[in-house]
Design an enzyme around this catalytic site. Structure first.
Site, PDB file in Angstrom:
ATOM      1  N   SER A 153       0.857  -1.185   0.000  1.00  0.00           N
ATOM      2  CA  SER A 153       0.000   0.000   0.000  1.00  0.00           C
ATOM      3  C   SER A 153       0.888   1.229   0.000  1.00  0.00           C
ATOM      4  O   SER A 153       2.035   1.181   0.461  1.00  0.00           O
ATOM      5  CB  SER A 153      -0.890   0.018   1.249  1.00  0.00           C
ATOM      6  OG  SER A 153      -1.555   1.253   1.394  1.00  0.00           O
ATOM      7  N   TYR A 166      -1.654   0.732  10.610  1.00  0.00           N
ATOM      8  CA  TYR A 166      -1.629   0.232   9.225  1.00  0.00           C
ATOM      9  C   TYR A 166      -0.327   0.615   8.551  1.00  0.00           C
ATOM     10  O   TYR A 166       0.272  -0.190   7.831  1.00  0.00           O
ATOM     11  CB  TYR A 166      -2.826   0.797   8.472  1.00  0.00           C
ATOM     12  CG  TYR A 166      -3.049   0.197   7.105  1.00  0.00           C
ATOM     13  CD1 TYR A 166      -3.131  -1.180   6.922  1.00  0.00           C
ATOM     14  CD2 TYR A 166      -3.197   1.007   5.985  1.00  0.00           C
ATOM     15  CE1 TYR A 166      -3.340  -1.736   5.669  1.00  0.00           C
ATOM     16  CE2 TYR A 166      -3.419   0.465   4.721  1.00  0.00           C
ATOM     17  CZ  TYR A 166      -3.493  -0.902   4.570  1.00  0.00           C
ATOM     18  OH  TYR A 166      -3.698  -1.442   3.332  1.00  0.00           O
TER      19      TYR A 166
END
Length: 267
Positions: A153, A166
């Site tokens: 990501s 995250y």
């Protein structure tokens, strides 16, 4: 026996795989979002696909629809990984491993971080990728032209407020991917990283925030966020390119997201 998505004929998955082992892939996170779209994209190109996820009922539906070989498994559980490896080996093996399973939970600042959320994100994004890759490395090395693709990501490249958990998990997965590329180049193993930005999928924001209204605001006013199919098409291209072509890192964002901190919203 499975149903072939293109010809409509019943085929034995092991027979499909043995005919061209370099066109067989293990895809995790296959029950939803980018993983599910990747299974469809590869099957449409004639790949044998071992679709892996925890939700057996969703895998069964995908298997019926596409002819993929559904294997229910939790990639962070050692026994499940061992069983998955055995099933793929029995079916003839695979030359490509696509690690898509992952996700985010919570958007708390570090000061009020939920430890359980951090534990879950590390377990799924980092340890799941590690355990599956480690298990399949001997098979991929033996193939001679193996490929590992990790879906990370842009959160693993640039930190942002409320994203620490995250960010930390995806930074770790990004680092794992880079180290793997260095370690396995001598084995002719191709290691690819695909790092998406804003992707509107069925479950990602909902699972992260736990509320449908809050999840919808993530994409509010963004004219054209990426879709799961957009990312899956990039994954398909990357693993289908000639093996000597290694797309080390692919960053994919919608045009409206010029950077992690700059997102154009209209209306």
């Amino acid at each position: 026996m499975t149903h072939d998505a293109q010809t409509g004929s019943a085929q034995d998955p092991a027979a499909q795989n043995n005919s061209n082992p370099n066109r067989a892939a293990v895809v995790t996170g296959a029950s939803t979002g980018i993983g599910e779209a990747t299974v469809r994209a590869l099957r449409a190109d004639g790949w044998t696909v071992f679709a892996v996820a925890r939700r057996a009922e969703r895998l069964a539906a995908l298997e019926t629809e596409t002819g993929a070989v559904g294997i229910p498994a939790d990639i962070a559980e050692d026994d499940d990984v061992e069983r998955l490896l055995a099933k793929v080996t029995e079916a003839g093996g695979a030359g490509t491993l696509i690690n898509i399973a992952g996700g985010a939970r919570g958007a708390d600042p570090v000061a009020t971080a939920n430890t359980d959320d951090w534990d879950w994100m590390y377990r799924v994004n980092v340890l799941g990728t590690l355990k599956l890759t480690r298990a399949f490395l001997p098979m991929l090395r033996a193939n001679g032209e193996g490929t590992v693709l990790n879906l990370t990501s842009t959160a693993g490249l640039v930190a942002y407020e409320g994203g620490a958990g995250y960010n930390a998990a995806k930074f770790a997965q990004h680092a794992l991917t880079g180290a793997l590329r260095l370690e396995e180049a001598e084995n002719n193993l191709r290691v690819i990283e695909v790092a998406p930005g804003l992707v509107q999928t069925e479950e990602f924001a909902l699972n992260r925030l736990g509320d449908a209204q809050a999840a919808s605001k993530v994409y509010q006013g963004v004219e054209k966020p990426l879709t799961a199919e957009d990312v899956a098409d990039v994954v398909r291209y990357a693993v289908s390119a000639p093996h000597h072509v290694n797309l080390d890192q692919i960053i994919i964002r919608p045009v409206a997201q010029a950077a992690t901190h700059k997102l154009i919203r209209k209306g």
